[in-house]
Design an enzyme around this catalytic site. Structure first.
Site, PDB file in Angstrom:
ATOM      1  N   TYR A 168      -8.797   8.740  12.713  1.00  0.00           N
ATOM      2  CA  TYR A 168      -7.491   8.291  12.430  1.00  0.00           C
ATOM      3  C   TYR A 168      -7.491   8.099  10.773  1.00  0.00           C
ATOM      4  O   TYR A 168      -6.736   8.564  10.042  1.00  0.00           O
ATOM      5  CB  TYR A 168      -6.996   7.042  13.122  1.00  0.00           C
ATOM      6  CG  TYR A 168      -5.749   6.400  12.406  1.00  0.00           C
ATOM      7  CD1 TYR A 168      -4.545   6.772  12.458  1.00  0.00           C
ATOM      8  CD2 TYR A 168      -6.068   5.285  11.670  1.00  0.00           C
ATOM      9  CE1 TYR A 168      -3.697   6.036  11.936  1.00  0.00           C
ATOM     10  CE2 TYR A 168      -5.188   4.594  10.805  1.00  0.00           C
ATOM     11  CZ  TYR A 168      -3.894   5.103  11.009  1.00  0.00           C
ATOM     12  OH  TYR A 168      -2.835   4.383  10.352  1.00  0.00           O
ATOM     13  N   TRP A 195       0.845  -1.151  -0.041  1.00  0.00           N
ATOM     14  CA  TRP A 195       0.058  -0.033   0.150  1.00  0.00           C
ATOM     15  C   TRP A 195       0.712   1.365   0.144  1.00  0.00           C
ATOM     16  O   TRP A 195       0.301   2.382  -0.120  1.00  0.00           O
ATOM     17  CB  TRP A 195      -1.013  -0.073   1.087  1.00  0.00           C
ATOM     18  CG  TRP A 195      -0.325  -0.469   2.577  1.00  0.00           C
ATOM     19  CD1 TRP A 195       0.215   0.603   3.308  1.00  0.00           C
ATOM     20  CD2 TRP A 195      -0.256  -1.515   3.031  1.00  0.00           C
ATOM     21  NE1 TRP A 195       0.599  -0.226   4.496  1.00  0.00           N
ATOM     22  CE2 TRP A 195       0.550  -1.620   4.198  1.00  0.00           C
ATOM     23  CE3 TRP A 195      -0.648  -2.914   2.635  1.00  0.00           C
ATOM     24  CZ2 TRP A 195       0.761  -2.858   5.026  1.00  0.00           C
ATOM     25  CZ3 TRP A 195      -0.424  -3.976   3.562  1.00  0.00           C
ATOM     26  CH2 TRP A 195       0.217  -3.921   4.500  1.00  0.00           C
ATOM     27  N   ARG A 196       2.070   1.250   0.059  1.00  0.00           N
ATOM     28  CA  ARG A 196       3.116   2.125   0.195  1.00  0.00           C
ATOM     29  C   ARG A 196       3.487   2.555  -1.381  1.00  0.00           C
ATOM     30  O   ARG A 196       4.106   3.478  -1.845  1.00  0.00           O
ATOM     31  CB  ARG A 196       4.264   2.195   0.953  1.00  0.00           C
ATOM     32  CG  ARG A 196       3.961   2.246   2.386  1.00  0.00           C
ATOM     33  CD  ARG A 196       5.140   2.506   3.116  1.00  0.00           C
ATOM     34  NE  ARG A 196       4.865   2.735   4.562  1.00  0.00           N
ATOM     35  CZ  ARG A 196       5.573   2.581   5.619  1.00  0.00           C
ATOM     36  NH1 ARG A 196       6.677   1.624   5.287  1.00  0.00           N
ATOM     37  NH2 ARG A 196       5.160   2.560   6.928  1.00  0.00           N
ATOM     38  N   GLN A 223      -5.392  -3.076  14.391  1.00  0.00           N
ATOM     39  CA  GLN A 223      -5.529  -4.210  15.310  1.00  0.00           C
ATOM     40  C   GLN A 223      -4.769  -5.256  14.908  1.00  0.00           C
ATOM     41  O   GLN A 223      -5.089  -6.436  15.196  1.00  0.00           O
ATOM     42  CB  GLN A 223      -6.916  -4.343  16.190  1.00  0.00           C
ATOM     43  CG  GLN A 223      -7.188  -3.299  16.845  1.00  0.00           C
ATOM     44  CD  GLN A 223      -8.635  -3.244  17.286  1.00  0.00           C
ATOM     45  OE1 GLN A 223      -9.657  -3.567  16.606  1.00  0.00           O
ATOM     46  NE2 GLN A 223      -8.860  -2.994  18.690  1.00  0.00           N
ATOM     47  N   THR A 224      -4.349  -5.630  13.592  1.00  0.00           N
ATOM     48  CA  THR A 224      -3.680  -6.624  12.945  1.00  0.00           C
ATOM     49  C   THR A 224      -2.359  -6.316  12.444  1.00  0.00           C
ATOM     50  O   THR A 224      -1.974  -5.099  12.027  1.00  0.00           O
ATOM     51  CB  THR A 224      -4.568  -7.018  11.701  1.00  0.00           C
ATOM     52  OG1 THR A 224      -6.022  -7.066  11.951  1.00  0.00           O
ATOM     53  CG2 THR A 224      -4.147  -8.658  11.197  1.00  0.00           C
ATOM     54  N   CYS A 235      14.112  13.214  23.148  1.00  0.00           N
ATOM     55  CA  CYS A 235      13.170  12.263  23.772  1.00  0.00           C
ATOM     56  C   CYS A 235      13.241  12.521  25.561  1.00  0.00           C
ATOM     57  O   CYS A 235      14.408  12.122  25.935  1.00  0.00           O
ATOM     58  CB  CYS A 235      13.481  10.873  23.160  1.00  0.00           C
ATOM     59  SG  CYS A 235      12.174   9.650  24.061  1.00  0.00           S
ATOM     60  N   ASP A 284      -2.336   7.476  15.901  1.00  0.00           N
ATOM     61  CA  ASP A 284      -2.942   5.935  16.285  1.00  0.00           C
ATOM     62  C   ASP A 284      -2.276   5.532  17.531  1.00  0.00           C
ATOM     63  O   ASP A 284      -1.551   6.512  18.179  1.00  0.00           O
ATOM     64  CB  ASP A 284      -2.693   4.998  15.047  1.00  0.00           C
ATOM     65  CG  ASP A 284      -1.290   4.880  14.921  1.00  0.00           C
ATOM     66  OD1 ASP A 284      -0.403   5.580  15.424  1.00  0.00           O
ATOM     67  OD2 ASP A 284      -0.803   4.038  14.167  1.00  0.00           O
ATOM     68  N   GLU A 316      -5.692   0.513   5.613  1.00  0.00           N
ATOM     69  CA  GLU A 316      -5.791   1.202   6.661  1.00  0.00           C
ATOM     70  C   GLU A 316      -6.873   0.579   7.824  1.00  0.00           C
ATOM     71  O   GLU A 316      -6.627   0.314   9.038  1.00  0.00           O
ATOM     72  CB  GLU A 316      -6.122   2.735   6.836  1.00  0.00           C
ATOM     73  CG  GLU A 316      -5.097   3.715   6.471  1.00  0.00           C
ATOM     74  CD  GLU A 316      -3.767   3.500   7.294  1.00  0.00           C
ATOM     75  OE1 GLU A 316      -3.698   3.258   8.417  1.00  0.00           O
ATOM     76  OE2 GLU A 316      -2.748   3.904   6.793  1.00  0.00           O
ATOM     77  N   CYS A 327      17.561   5.123  17.694  1.00  0.00           N
ATOM     78  CA  CYS A 327      16.645   6.100  17.482  1.00  0.00           C
ATOM     79  C   CYS A 327      17.024   7.414  16.697  1.00  0.00           C
ATOM     80  O   CYS A 327      17.973   7.772  17.501  1.00  0.00           O
ATOM     81  CB  CYS A 327      15.769   6.465  18.658  1.00  0.00           C
ATOM     82  SG  CYS A 327      14.308   7.262  18.390  1.00  0.00           S
TER      83      CYS A 327
HETATM   84  S1  SF4 Z   1      11.729   6.203  23.565  1.00  0.00           S
HETATM   85 FE1  SF4 Z   1      12.505   8.030  22.689  1.00  0.00          FE
HETATM   86  S2  SF4 Z   1      14.625   7.299  22.380  1.00  0.00           S
HETATM   87 FE2  SF4 Z   1      13.506   5.465  22.568  1.00  0.00          FE
HETATM   88  S3  SF4 Z   1      12.724   4.894  20.682  1.00  0.00           S
HETATM   89 FE3  SF4 Z   1      10.983   5.915  21.520  1.00  0.00          FE
HETATM   90  S4  SF4 Z   1      11.502   8.156  20.650  1.00  0.00           S
HETATM   91 FE4  SF4 Z   1      13.474   7.006  20.599  1.00  0.00          FE
END
Ligand code: SF4
Length: 354
Positions: free
Chosen positions: A124, A28-29, A46-47, A212, A142, A41, A206
């Protein structure tokens, strides 16, 4: 200081660069067709992605357009959906396709605010179709997005709580770019799906760890907070397997309520009574040998089924007997059983019987 939307805008470029580099190649992309994006979507709610791919390809091959879906027989739609569970979604999809044809001549509106006017399309899905198919500047939220936001901002809120949803939608609206909204929304969800996972988030890999809060404070895995689990309810069931001439007798559940319209083996709930099997069967059975004991879970219900061979004490003509609540009896050959729109437990039993 906790990051707000202004500081979070700085992470948009690294997140998008990461998404362009690592995004998964999903069927679907490869399309901007709103119909196909909408179907994907609906199936993805839930799957798991891996489980959806084959179903998606078969479904859009069988119903290649919104018109084809609108004109299809309900039972054919349920059969094409078979194996995905949550059949209410298939019924809603079918009804929405008919509404789209009746009200919009089968042409999808391009903004979330218009899409959400259609029955069966929630905020959504409206945001996903508008932003991915038409690149409209519409946000979406979501479970993945809620989790990512809760961690970025260090929100100490329960998963799926109204307050988490409210804050997430507000932030999503603030962050969605005027151009490239579809890519941004997918990048957010992809981060939640493959890096910022519910358990063991991969913070070291990440692309936005620097922004974060949860990562900085060691709260990544703890957020969002767990919800209190509802008490489970034990259900006891007597399931009749009636075989005649190599065929099985199935009963269609009522069109309203849980597992609406799906086929199952004739079943009587012996305890606590009338929770998931609220109707008294009109037919009378002579029961024989026990074939199996099966456990099955439906939401908070734990079902303990005793499966017995049975025969009817009076003859039933296929498709003709209707009980007081409108259920009808269907004869099916064993080969066809697996292709029918069955309840999850009937599907489990079929696997045992063959
Ligand atoms: S908690 Fe924060 S640093 Fe860790 S994967 Fe999620 S967004 Fe990235």
């Amino acid at each position: 200081m906790k990051p707000g939307p202004v500081a979070l805008r700085e992470l948009q470029a690294p997140l998008l660069a990461w998404y362009r580099a690592v995004q998964r190649d999903l069927p679907w992309r490869r399309t901007r067709d709103p119909y196909r994006i909408w179907i994907s979507e609906a199936m993805l709610q839930q799957t798991r992605v891996e489980a959806v791919i084959g179903h998606y390809e078969r479904f859009v091959a069988r119903f290649p357009s919104v018109q084809a879906l609108a004109e299809a027989d309900t039972q054919a739609v349920l059969e094409a959906w078979s194996g995905l569970g949550y059949y209410r979604r298939a019924r809603a999809l079918h009804a929405t396709a008919q509404e789209l044809v009746a009200r919009h001549l089968g042409v999808f509106p391009q903004r979330a605010a218009e899409l959400v006017q259609l029955h069966g399309i929630g905020p959504y899905t409206a945001g996903a179709v508008a932003s991915i198919a038409f690149d409209a500047p519409d946000a979406l939220v979501d479970g993945n997005v809620e989790r990512v936001f809760a961690r970025w901002l260090g929100w100490e809120l329960p998963r799926a709580s109204p307050e988490l949803k409210r804050r997430s939608w507000q932030l999503a609206d603030e962050l969605v770019p005027a151009a490239g909204a579809g890519e941004w929304n997918q990048a957010l969800m992809e981060l939640g799906a493959v890096v910022c996972t519910p358990r063991k988030p991969r913070c070291l890999a990440c692309p936005v760890a620097a922004w974060c809060t949860a990562h900085r404070t060691g709260r990544a895995e703890a957020l969002p907070l767990e919800r209190a689990k509802p008490a489970t309810l034990e259900v006891e069931l007597l399931v009749h397997v009636v075989r005649e001439g190599g065929q099985y007798l199935l009963v269609k559940r009522p069109e309203q309520g849980r597992m609406a319209g799906l086929l199952e083996f004739p079943s009587i709930e012996t305890a606590p009574g009338e929770v998931l099997w609220p109707r008294a069967l009109q037919a009378e059975f002579a029961t024989g040998d026990e074939l199996a004991r099966v456990r099955h879970a439906i939401t908070r219900h734990r079902i303990h089924a005793r499966v017995v061979e049975a025969r009817l004490l009076r003859p039933v003509v296929a498709g003709e007997l209707a009980d007081a609540r409108g259920a009808r009896w269907v004869y099916s050959s064993p080969e066809r059983l697996g292709q029918l729109a069955l309840t999850g437990m009937a599907r489990k039993l079929c696997a045992l019987l063959h």
